[in-house]
Design a protein around this motif. Structure first.
Motif, PDB file in Angstrom:
ATOM      1  N   SER A  71       0.940  -0.788  -0.460  1.00 19.34           N
ATOM      2  CA  SER A  71      -0.074  -0.012   0.751  1.00 19.34           C
ATOM      3  C   SER A  71       0.708   1.320  -0.352  1.00 19.34           C
ATOM      4  N   ARG A  72       1.766   1.681   0.715  1.00 21.33           N
ATOM      5  CA  ARG A  72       2.848   2.741   0.658  1.00 21.33           C
ATOM      6  C   ARG A  72       3.671   2.940  -0.613  1.00 21.33           C
ATOM      7  N   ILE A  73       4.121   1.507  -1.506  1.00 16.38           N
ATOM      8  CA  ILE A  73       4.577   1.716  -2.022  1.00 16.38           C
ATOM      9  C   ILE A  73       3.378   2.312  -3.485  1.00 16.38           C
ATOM     10  N   ASP A  74       2.723   1.645  -3.113  1.00 13.13           N
ATOM     11  CA  ASP A  74       1.699   1.969  -4.348  1.00 13.13           C
ATOM     12  C   ASP A  74       0.979   3.250  -4.408  1.00 13.13           C
ATOM     13  N   LYS A  75       1.074   4.651  -2.949  1.00 14.73           N
ATOM     14  CA  LYS A  75       1.215   5.201  -2.696  1.00 14.73           C
ATOM     15  C   LYS A  75       1.941   6.448  -2.936  1.00 14.73           C
ATOM     16  N   ALA A  76       3.152   5.578  -2.765  1.00 13.25           N
ATOM     17  CA  ALA A  76       4.518   6.149  -3.582  1.00 13.25           C
ATOM     18  C   ALA A  76       5.070   6.669  -4.925  1.00 13.25           C
ATOM     19  N   VAL A  77       3.487   5.410  -5.685  1.00 13.73           N
ATOM     20  CA  VAL A  77       4.431   5.634  -7.039  1.00 13.73           C
ATOM     21  C   VAL A  77       2.834   6.986  -7.057  1.00 13.73           C
ATOM     22  N   LYS A  78       1.496   6.468  -6.687  1.00 14.17           N
ATOM     23  CA  LYS A  78       0.724   7.537  -7.456  1.00 14.17           C
ATOM     24  C   LYS A  78       1.134   9.431  -7.016  1.00 14.17           C
ATOM     25  N   LYS A  79       2.007   9.294  -5.864  1.00 19.85           N
ATOM     26  CA  LYS A  79       2.395  11.099  -5.421  1.00 19.85           C
ATOM     27  C   LYS A  79       3.877  10.585  -6.502  1.00 19.85           C
ATOM     28  N   LYS A  80       4.263  10.358  -7.225  1.00 25.11           N
ATOM     29  CA  LYS A  80       4.921   9.614  -7.721  1.00 25.11           C
ATOM     30  C   LYS A  80       6.564  10.173  -7.820  1.00 25.11           C
ATOM     31  N   ILE A  81       6.612   9.644  -5.646  1.00 28.18           N
ATOM     32  CA  ILE A  81       8.343   9.515  -5.138  1.00 28.18           C
ATOM     33  C   ILE A  81       8.949   8.604  -5.682  1.00 28.18           C
ATOM     34  N   PHE A  82       8.559   7.411  -6.703  1.00 26.47           N
ATOM     35  CA  PHE A  82       9.380   5.467  -7.272  1.00 26.47           C
ATOM     36  C   PHE A  82       8.542   5.976  -8.379  1.00 26.47           C
ATOM     37  N   HIS A  83       9.712   5.767  -9.657  1.00 26.26           N
ATOM     38  CA  HIS A  83       8.823   5.646 -10.794  1.00 26.26           C
ATOM     39  C   HIS A  83       8.339   4.153 -10.638  1.00 26.26           C
ATOM     40  N   LYS A  84       6.854   3.876 -11.142  1.00 28.51           N
ATOM     41  CA  LYS A  84       6.102   2.568 -11.893  1.00 28.51           C
ATOM     42  C   LYS A  84       6.967   1.503 -11.587  1.00 28.51           C
ATOM     43  N   ASN A  85       8.347   1.245 -12.473  1.00 25.10           N
ATOM     44  CA  ASN A  85       8.696  -0.441 -12.645  1.00 25.10           C
ATOM     45  C   ASN A  85       9.551  -0.082 -11.363  1.00 25.10           C
ATOM     46  N   THR A  86      10.021   1.223 -10.437  1.00 23.72           N
ATOM     47  CA  THR A  86      10.282   0.144  -9.286  1.00 23.72           C
ATOM     48  C   THR A  86      10.030  -0.002  -8.672  1.00 23.72           C
ATOM     49  N   ALA A  87       8.483   0.391  -8.068  1.00 21.11           N
ATOM     50  CA  ALA A  87       7.479  -0.357  -7.336  1.00 21.11           C
ATOM     51  C   ALA A  87       7.581  -1.322  -7.784  1.00 21.11           C
ATOM     52  N   ILE A  88       7.283  -1.905  -9.080  1.00 24.87           N
ATOM     53  CA  ILE A  88       6.835  -2.860  -9.929  1.00 24.87           C
ATOM     54  C   ILE A  88       8.051  -3.807  -8.983  1.00 24.87           C
ATOM     55  N   ARG A  89       9.236  -3.904  -9.341  1.00 21.34           N
ATOM     56  CA  ARG A  89      10.257  -4.485  -8.697  1.00 21.34           C
ATOM     57  C   ARG A  89      10.298  -5.243  -7.057  1.00 21.34           C
ATOM     58  N   LYS A  90       9.872  -3.300  -6.719  1.00 21.46           N
ATOM     59  CA  LYS A  90      10.149  -3.948  -5.025  1.00 21.46           C
ATOM     60  C   LYS A  90       8.860  -4.946  -4.528  1.00 21.46           C
ATOM     61  N   LYS A  91       7.922  -4.596  -4.601  1.00 17.23           N
ATOM     62  CA  LYS A  91       7.069  -5.304  -4.482  1.00 17.23           C
ATOM     63  C   LYS A  91       6.958  -6.694  -5.084  1.00 17.23           C
ATOM     64  N   ASN A  92       7.395  -6.915  -6.593  1.00 16.46           N
ATOM     65  CA  ASN A  92       7.494  -8.618  -6.824  1.00 16.46           C
ATOM     66  C   ASN A  92       8.658  -8.683  -5.542  1.00 16.46           C
ATOM     67  N   ASN A  93       9.834  -8.398  -5.028  1.00 14.20           N
ATOM     68  CA  ASN A  93      10.936  -8.976  -3.974  1.00 14.20           C
ATOM     69  C   ASN A  93      10.011  -9.990  -3.412  1.00 14.20           C
ATOM     70  N   LEU A  94       9.363  -8.671  -3.188  1.00 18.40           N
ATOM     71  CA  LEU A  94       8.349  -8.942  -1.443  1.00 18.40           C
ATOM     72  C   LEU A  94       7.708  -9.825  -1.680  1.00 18.40           C
ATOM     73  N   PHE A  95       7.406 -10.308  -2.995  1.00 23.29           N
ATOM     74  CA  PHE A  95       6.170 -11.519  -2.913  1.00 23.29           C
ATOM     75  C   PHE A  95       6.900 -12.432  -3.031  1.00 23.29           C
ATOM     76  N   LYS A  96       7.956 -12.640  -3.655  1.00 22.27           N
ATOM     77  CA  LYS A  96       8.673 -13.352  -4.072  1.00 22.27           C
ATOM     78  C   LYS A  96       9.234 -14.098  -2.633  1.00 22.27           C
ATOM     79  N   LYS A  97      10.092 -13.274  -1.846  1.00 21.55           N
ATOM     80  CA  LYS A  97      10.773 -14.098  -0.666  1.00 21.55           C
ATOM     81  C   LYS A  97       8.848 -14.063   0.152  1.00 21.55           C
ATOM     82  N   THR A  98       8.000 -13.481   0.314  1.00 24.59           N
ATOM     83  CA  THR A  98       7.055 -14.222   1.417  1.00 24.59           C
ATOM     84  C   THR A  98       6.489 -15.533   0.810  1.00 24.59           C
ATOM     85  N   PHE A  99       6.111 -15.541  -0.376  1.00 31.94           N
ATOM     86  CA  PHE A  99       5.603 -16.640  -0.754  1.00 31.94           C
ATOM     87  C   PHE A  99       6.746 -17.795  -1.524  1.00 31.94           C
TER      88      PHE A  99
END
Length: 102
Positions: A71-99
């Protein structure tokens, strides 16, 4: 050095936004670390074993922590703090480690 009044104003605004963005980025890093520490804690305690389904309480805590970070990463993309590809990479790494299954 800026010559015009509007350029000087833009410099002040950029400094202010940079400070706000850096605090938000560090908050996301903190939440990521908390989530990864939670995963490590459950792996070390034996509550989280690869190939077996975790207990309901462990699953709820992990999913709640993951939802907060995503949620925080998505909000950062919406506020243009992160680039969308950076957010996708971060979320993908988290999903891999979690599941992870292997």
């Amino acid at each position: 050095m800026a010559n015009s009044r509007s350029a000087k104003k833009r410099i002040k605004i950029n400094k202010r936004n940079n400070i706000q963005n850096n605090t938000y980025k560090s908050l996301i890093k903190y939440y990521e670390k908390v989530h990864l520490n939670l995963i490590n804690e459950y792996e070390n305690s034996g509550d989280l074993i690869v190939g077996q389904s975790p207990s309901d309480s462990v699953k709820k805590k992990l999913l709640a922590s993951l939802a907060l970070v995503v949620s925080r990463i998505d909000k950062a993309v919406k506020k243009k703090i992160f680039h969308k590809n950076t957010a996708i990479r971060k979320k993908n790494n988290l999903f891999k480690k979690t599941f992870k299954t292997s």
